[in-house]
Structures are given as structure tokens and as C-alpha cells.
Design a protein around this motif. Structure first.
Motif, short mmCIF file in Angstrom:
data_model
loop_
_atom_site.label_atom_id
_atom_site.label_comp_id
_atom_site.label_asym_id
_atom_site.label_seq_id
_atom_site.Cartn_x
_atom_site.Cartn_y
_atom_site.Cartn_z
N THR A 1 0.83 -1.21 0.00
CA THR A 1 0.00 0.00 0.00
C THR A 1 0.86 1.26 0.00
OG1 THR A 1 -0.19 -0.16 2.42
CG2 THR A 1 -1.99 -1.07 1.11
N ASP A 2 1.99 1.23 0.73
CA ASP A 2 2.92 2.36 0.69
C ASP A 2 3.41 2.61 -0.73
OD1 ASP A 2 2.86 3.07 3.36
OD2 ASP A 2 4.50 1.75 3.93
N LEU A 3 3.80 1.53 -1.38
CA LEU A 3 4.27 1.64 -2.77
C LEU A 3 3.15 2.13 -3.68
CD1 LEU A 3 6.59 1.03 -4.79
CD2 LEU A 3 5.63 -1.27 -5.03
N GLY A 4 1.92 1.70 -3.39
CA GLY A 4 0.78 2.08 -4.23
C GLY A 4 0.47 3.56 -4.21
N TYR A 5 0.27 4.12 -3.01
CA TYR A 5 -0.15 5.53 -3.00
C TYR A 5 1.00 6.49 -3.27
CZ TYR A 5 1.09 6.02 2.05
OH TYR A 5 1.73 6.07 3.26
N SER B 1 -6.63 7.32 -2.91
CA SER B 1 -7.56 7.14 -1.79
C SER B 1 -7.76 5.67 -1.45
CB SER B 1 -8.91 7.81 -2.10
OG SER B 1 -9.46 7.26 -3.28
N THR B 2 -7.70 4.80 -2.48
CA THR B 2 -7.83 3.35 -2.22
C THR B 2 -6.69 2.84 -1.36
OG1 THR B 2 -9.01 2.97 -4.30
CG2 THR B 2 -7.90 1.08 -3.31
N PHE B 3 -5.46 3.18 -1.73
CA PHE B 3 -4.30 2.68 -0.99
C PHE B 3 -4.18 3.32 0.39
CE2 PHE B 3 -2.72 1.48 -5.31
CZ PHE B 3 -2.57 0.14 -5.05
N ILE B 4 -4.48 4.63 0.50
CA ILE B 4 -4.33 5.29 1.79
C ILE B 4 -5.37 4.76 2.78
CG2 ILE B 4 -5.83 7.32 1.63
CD1 ILE B 4 -2.19 7.53 2.65
N THR B 5 -6.59 4.50 2.31
CA THR B 5 -7.63 3.93 3.17
C THR B 5 -7.27 2.51 3.58
OG1 THR B 5 -9.28 5.28 2.02
CG2 THR B 5 -10.10 3.49 3.39
N SER B 6 -6.75 1.73 2.62
CA SER B 6 -6.35 0.36 2.94
C SER B 6 -5.27 0.35 4.01
CB SER B 6 -5.83 -0.34 1.68
OG SER B 6 -6.82 -0.40 0.68
N GLU B 7 -4.33 1.28 3.92
CA GLU B 7 -3.23 1.31 4.89
C GLU B 7 -3.73 1.55 6.30
OE1 GLU B 7 1.07 3.48 5.58
OE2 GLU B 7 0.46 2.56 3.72
N ILE B 8 -4.73 2.40 6.44
CA ILE B 8 -5.27 2.69 7.78
C ILE B 8 -5.74 1.41 8.46
CG2 ILE B 8 -7.16 3.84 9.00
CD1 ILE B 8 -6.93 6.12 6.97
N PHE B 9 -6.47 0.59 7.72
CA PHE B 9 -7.03 -0.62 8.34
C PHE B 9 -6.00 -1.76 8.43
CE2 PHE B 9 -10.83 1.66 6.97
CZ PHE B 9 -11.58 1.61 8.14
N ILE B 10 -5.02 -1.76 7.53
CA ILE B 10 -3.94 -2.76 7.67
C ILE B 10 -3.12 -2.47 8.92
CG2 ILE B 10 -1.77 -3.52 6.64
CD1 ILE B 10 -3.20 -3.45 3.93
N PHE C 1 -14.51 0.40 -2.71
CA PHE C 1 -15.91 0.81 -2.74
C PHE C 1 -16.08 2.27 -2.32
CE2 PHE C 1 -19.81 1.39 -0.20
CZ PHE C 1 -20.75 1.24 -1.21
N VAL C 2 -15.45 2.66 -1.21
CA VAL C 2 -15.56 4.03 -0.72
C VAL C 2 -14.95 5.01 -1.70
CG1 VAL C 2 -14.80 5.61 1.10
CG2 VAL C 2 -15.65 3.35 1.70
N SER C 3 -13.79 4.65 -2.27
CA SER C 3 -13.12 5.54 -3.21
C SER C 3 -13.98 5.78 -4.45
CB SER C 3 -11.76 4.96 -3.62
OG SER C 3 -10.94 4.80 -2.50
N LEU C 4 -14.51 4.70 -5.02
CA LEU C 4 -15.36 4.86 -6.21
C LEU C 4 -16.62 5.66 -5.91
CD1 LEU C 4 -15.09 1.32 -7.85
CD2 LEU C 4 -14.07 3.44 -8.65
N LEU C 5 -17.20 5.41 -4.75
CA LEU C 5 -18.44 6.11 -4.38
C LEU C 5 -18.22 7.62 -4.31
CD1 LEU C 5 -21.40 5.93 -3.44
CD2 LEU C 5 -20.54 5.74 -1.10
N THR C 6 -17.18 8.04 -3.62
CA THR C 6 -16.95 9.48 -3.44
C THR C 6 -16.42 10.13 -4.71
OG1 THR C 6 -14.75 8.97 -2.55
CG2 THR C 6 -16.53 9.26 -0.97
N ILE C 7 -15.54 9.45 -5.41
CA ILE C 7 -14.91 10.08 -6.58
C ILE C 7 -15.89 10.19 -7.75
CG2 ILE C 7 -13.08 9.74 -8.31
CD1 ILE C 7 -11.51 8.47 -5.85
#
Length: 599
Positions: A348-352, A384-393, A433-439
Motif C-alpha cells: 500500500t505504501d508503494l501504491g499511493y 484514496s484506495t491505498f491510503i484507506t487500505s493502509e489505515i485498516f492494515i 468501494f468508498v473511493s469509487l463512491l466518493t470520486i
């Protein structure tokens, strides 16, 4: 196949097929004749399948059954035909033990299926002729409900059966369980809503529900493609390498396959966004084709130094995170839940950082700081996908440390491979899901014509400031999800570390306390840096210039934190340092051996 191999008491490895005739002069004519028959059959059935799928006028129950009839005909003819054709031109008419079992399995499967498909076609013709006025009603509601109910019960039963029966704990049934779950997923994404439409007068679907349905449907369909590929490889190993089957298709391989599938599902779910781009482009009321990114600074003399600085930071981040991913994959001593989560943290770090870094570096050397409408949306989606994923990981890692310190004897039982996969899969799916919804909500709104983003990447809040339409709903959605993400993940982290602290205080041994602190020290440092940056960003003093401070804070968590995380886990973790040393020695020895062989 492997089980049958073990149960084969006579150690029979192959069978001899007598074929149609043993007369040599008839082999060539028969080969040509049956090759033409099989080729005609394959072309005809494939053509029928494609035709009944693509032609709008053939979307009726009759052609639906005809399509499946063609698929079944193609199936059992292919189970027999190619092997028979090979025997006409090959001197050795043998078939391996496992291939014989596989051929018979597929042949019987398709033949029995054809019997019931023909029965269904007969029933379809009966309804069409005897109840023509009710044909579309009978052959839609009742039949669809029956098919969906059978599908749901069958898939749920398959999942439960392959999870509970000890004799079905093999790679084949591991993949079959996931296939059943995926089948249940995309049929449930479509089926219930269709059933409701049959009995409801109002056949509408809200915008968000439509987007969610399409997202989940494509999500499960793409997943099925990869699961089917994995199943094909599993059958290849079982038939072609039966003695090595349990070694090659080990639990680690199936778990790695599932881990890769988790990542691919999350990333390919964003593939839903590609058709959405074209759709949002049509609904862009101001025909806005690009945005201008203001960047970090507009001072020309700072462009080159900042480019060099952030290029070094980004390269360190890429090398560090890729190295951590590879190291935790290949080193046998790092195959624990802690390093499983660490691998996904590095991913996820590499992703965002990659979603933001390369474009920012290009803008340092490019006079035109523009980004296209669709690329802006794509960048924001991935970020937003990777940053949100990192929070929960990070939350999952805190729970992992809690179990390791507070329940060390039950650690391997509680933190099972299945639980680890679930704790990683849920953040990926939720964040997409959250990223697609908001964007999507942002980019289908009307822009006022102003296209200057006062930031160095496409972020949601600077984009919202460019909208002409009412932004209260979008801001509320972002606020709700941001608050939920931040506080729920932070609550898990705080509770986990409070319980860890209590357990450490109760320890009598100083060595035990030191070991416990060293176990969670690296993760605690990452947590402090990450959440400290986020809180500073959202709770900064009003006296500070918010725009410049926001840019600096964003720079820190988009580029600096992804660089720091691998360093923290490398320098403060003895196991990672030892693994790095072992891998370095193996690599050096391999290069030396290659050098000596060449010279």
C-alpha cells in the motif's frame, strides 16, 4: 487425481486405446474425415454461443437454452475428439491413468448435463405452444427463481461442505470453495434485484445501487477468471506431476495464490472505473478536459533542487518497499502473520506513493503542469484506495501484536492464515468501494470552468472547491467516511495497545518486557508517525497558512512515510536484518557461481 493415484493398488500408469480400426491404410482418411467433423462441430458450436450472446433479437429463453446446448456439445466432443485425432497419427495409442479419469469425468459431466438441458428445452417449447400468452411470464419469474435458488443453495452447500469435511481439505477443493463463493457473489449481485423487479411495479434502481451492483458484478467476474486459471494449473500439476502434486500445490502456494487474488481483486475492481471514465466524461457539463496542478512552489530556482530531493525520496521508497515485499515472500523464516501484514503495508505504501510521486516529478521538469480529466480521477482513485487500505492494515497489525503478546500460546491458532487473508481482503474491498463512491460523485458534478487545482496532486477537497453544483452532500459523504475510517481504525489501535501495555506491566521478567516492547516497537513508531501526520493535517492551528502547511503535510505522508516505513522495519527488526543478510549471501553466491560457469 492424486487420491486415485494413491488408491491404485495395481500401480497402473496408463491404458492402451484400441481406436476405431487397426488397419494402417484407413488411419489417414479417418483422420481427415473426423478432423473435418470435429472442426465443423467446434466452429458451429462456438459460433452459436457467440451469436446467441451478441444478437439482441436472440435474447429469449429458447436461445438461452440453445447456447448452453452448444456449450455442452462443444464440451463432450472436445473431451474425446482431440485425443482420438492424435491417435490416428501417433504410433503409441496410450492414455495416462489420470488423463483417462479426467476424460471420462468431463465426458459424463457434459453428457448428463445435455440430458437435462434437452428436458428444459422441451419444457420451454411446451410453454411456448400451450401457454403462448404467459410464455414470457412463466419462463422468466418462475424459472429464474428456481435457477437462482438452486444456484444459491448449491454454492452455499459447496462452501460449507469443503470447509467442514476433513477429506476435502485439498488444493482442488480449496479452489472449488472460492469458486463457489465467487459464483454466489455475482449471482447475488444481480439475482435478488431481478427477483424484486418481477414482483414490483416500480422497476427502478437508485444511482448508487446501480454503481454498487456493477462494481460487485465485475469484481466477482474478474475474480472467477483468475480462480479458474488457478484450478487449471492445479489439474495440470495433478495429472502431469502426480508424485510432486502435494509438494508443488502446497498450502503456501494456495495461500500465495489467494493473496495474489486478493490484491488483484482490489486492483482490478478499479477496472470498473475505466468505463465510468467515459460515462463521467459525457456528464461533464462544462466539457472540462484537463486540470492545472499548481505544484509545491512556483519559484523557478527551487524546481531543480526539489526535483532531485523528491526523486531520491521516491526511489528510496520504491526500492525499500519492493525489497520488503520480495524479502517477506522468499525468506522461509518470515512466513508469519506479522510479516504477511508487513508485506501488504509495503504494497500500500508503494501504491499511493506511486499514484502521486511520478506525476509530481514530471511537473518539476515540465512547463505545463496539466493533468487530464480522466487521469486526475484515476490518480485520486488509486491514492484514496491505498491510503484507506493502509489505515485498516495498520489496525490489523495492532491486533496481531495484541494477540502475540497477550495470547502467545494461542497465537498460531487465532491468527490463522484464513483470518489474516480476511483482515487484508476487507480493507482492500472496502477502500475501493468508498473511493469509487466518493470520486464518482465528485466527477459527475458540474465544474464551474475553473481548472486550477491548488495542490501538487488531485485531491478531493481542492477538486470540490472547483464545483458549481451543491457540494454539501459530497462533503458530508467524505466527512462521514473519513471520520469512520480514522476513528474506527484508531480505536482498534488504542484498545490493542492499552491491552498490550497492561499485559507488559503484569510481566515479572524484565527480559519478557524488553522482548514485548521490541516486538511492537517498530509498528508503534509507524503508527505514531502516520496518525500524527494525519492529525496535524486536520487539527492544525488556524494561525498557520493552511494551504502551504497542507502541502507540506501531504508531502510527508505521500512520499516521506512510504520511505520511512521500510527503514523502520529494517533497522529496528533483527529478523528482517538477518533475512536481508541471508538473501544477500544467497544472491552473492549465485552470482559467483554464474560468473565461474561463464569464465
Amino acid at each position: 487425481m492424486a487420491w486415485m493415484e494413491e488408491q491404485n493398488k495395481t500401480v497402473l500408469n496408463e491404458f492402451l486405446l484400441m481406436g476405431l480400426t487397426d488397419r494402417p491404410e484407413l488411419q489417414a482418411p479417418f483422420f481427415v474425415l473426423f478432423f473435418l467433423v470435429y472442426a465443423t462441430s467446434a466452429v458451429g458450436n462456438v459460433g452459436m454461443i457467440i451469436l446467441t450472446m451478441t444478437d439482441d433479437k436472440l435474447q429469449t429463453p429458447m436461445y438461452f437454452f440453445l447456447r448452453h446446448l452448444a456449450f455442452i456439445d462443444l464440451g463432450y466432443s472436445t473431451a474425446v475428439g482431440p485425443k482420438m485425432l492424435v491417435h490416428f497419427v501417433a504410433n503409441e495409442n496410450t492414455i495416462p491413468y489420470n488423463w483417462c479419469a479426467a476424460q471420462l469425468t468431463f465426458f459424463i459431466f457434459f453428457i448428463i448435463s445435455e440430458l437435462f438441458i434437452l428436458s428444459a428445452m422441451a419444457y420451454d417449447r411446451y410453454v411456448a405452444i400451450c401457454n403462448p400468452l404467459l410464455y414470457t411470464v412463466v419462463m422468466s419469474r418462475r424459472l429464474f427463481f428456481l435457477v437462482y435458488a438452486t444456484s444459491a443453495v448449491g454454492n452455499v452447500g459447496m462452501i460449507i461442505l469443503t470447509m467442514t469435511d476433513d477429506k476435502l481439505q485439498t488444493p482442488m477443493y480449496f479452489f472449488l470453495r472460492h469458486l463457489a463463493f465467487i459464483d454466489l457473489g455475482y449471482s447475488t449481485a444481480v439475482g435478488p434485484k431481478m427477483l424484486v423487479h418481477f414482483v414490483a411495479n416500480e422497476n427502478t434502481i437508485p444511482y448508487n445501487w446501480c454503481a454498487a451492483q456493477l462494481t460487485f458484478f465485475i469484481f466477482f467476474i474478474i475474480s472467477e477468471l483468475f480462480i479458474l486459471s488457478a484450478m487449471a494449473y492445479d489439474r495440470y500439476v495433478a495429472i502431469c506431476n502426480p508424485l510432486l502434486y502435494t509438494v508443488v500445490m502446497s498450502r503456501r502456494f494456495t495461500n500465495d495464490t489467494e493473496e495474489i487474488n486478493i490484491i488483484f481483486k482490489a486492483l482490478l475492481l478499479i477496472g470498473v472505473y475505466i468505463p465510468c471514465m467515459a460515462w463521467m466524461d459525457k456528464h461533464n457539463l462544462t466539457i472540462l478536459k484537463e486540470f492545472i496542478l499548481m505544484g509545491i512552489t512556483d519559484l523557478p530556482e527551487l524546481q531543480a533542487p526539489l526535483f532531485g530531493l523528491f526523486l531520491i525520496v521516491y526511489l528510496f521508497s520504491v526500492v525499500g518497499n519492493l525489497g520488503l515485499i520480495l524479502l517477506t515472500k522468499i525468506d522461509s523464516r518470515l512466513q508469519t502473520p506479522m510479516y504477511f501484514f508487513l508485506r501488504h503495508l509495503a504494497f500500500t505504501d508503494l501504491g499511493y506513493s506511486t499514484a502521486v510521486g511520478p506525476k509530481m516529478l514530471v511537473n518539476f521538469v515540465d512547463d505545463q503542469h496539466t493533468i487530464s480529466y480522466n487521469w486526475c480521477a484515476t490518480q485520486l482513485t488509486f491514492f484514496s484506495t491505498f491510503i484507506t487500505s493502509e489505515i485498516f492494515i495498520l489496525s490489523a497489525m495492532a491486533y496481531d501484536r495484541y494477540v502475540a503478546i497477550c495470547n502467545p500460546l494461542l497465537y498460531t491458532v487465532i491468527m490463522s492464515q484464513r483470518l489474516c487473508q480476511v483482515l487484508v481482503a476487507i480493507p482492500y474491498v472496502y477502500s475501493v468501494f468508498v473511493s469509487l463512491l466518493t470520486i464518482i460523485k465528485i466527477f459527475i458534478s458540474s465544474f464551474c470552468g475553473h481548472n486550477v487545482i491548488r495542490h501538487f496532486y488531485c485531491d478531493s477537497l481542492p477538486l470540490i472547491s472547483l464545483l458549481c453544483s451543491d457540494t454539501r452532500e459530497i462533503k458530508l459523504v467524505i466527512l462521514i467516511f473519513s471520520a469512520f475510517n480514522l476513528f474506527s481504525s484508531l480505536l482498534i489501535v488504542l484498545v490493542s495497545y492499552i491491552l498490550i501495555l497492561v499485559a507488559i506491566i503484569r510481566m515479572n521478567s524484565p527480559e519478557g518486557r524488553n522482548k514485548a516492547f521490541s516486538t511492537c516497537g517498530s509498528h508503534l513508531m509507524v503508527i505514531v508517525v502516520f496518525y500524527g501526520t494525519l492529525f496535524f493535517m486536520y487539527v492544525q492551528p488556524k494561525s498557520l497558512p493552511s494551504l502551504d502547511t497542507g502541502k507540506i503535510t501531504s508531502l510527508f505522508y505521500t512520499l516521506v512515510i512510504p520511505m520511512l516505513n521500510p527503514m523502520i522495519y529494517s533497522f529496528r527488526n533483527k529478523e528482517v536484518k538477518n533475512a536481508l543478510g541471508r538473501t544477500w549471501k544467497k544472491g552473492a553466491n549465485t552470482l559467483i557461481k554464474i560468473y565461474h560457469r561463464i569464465w
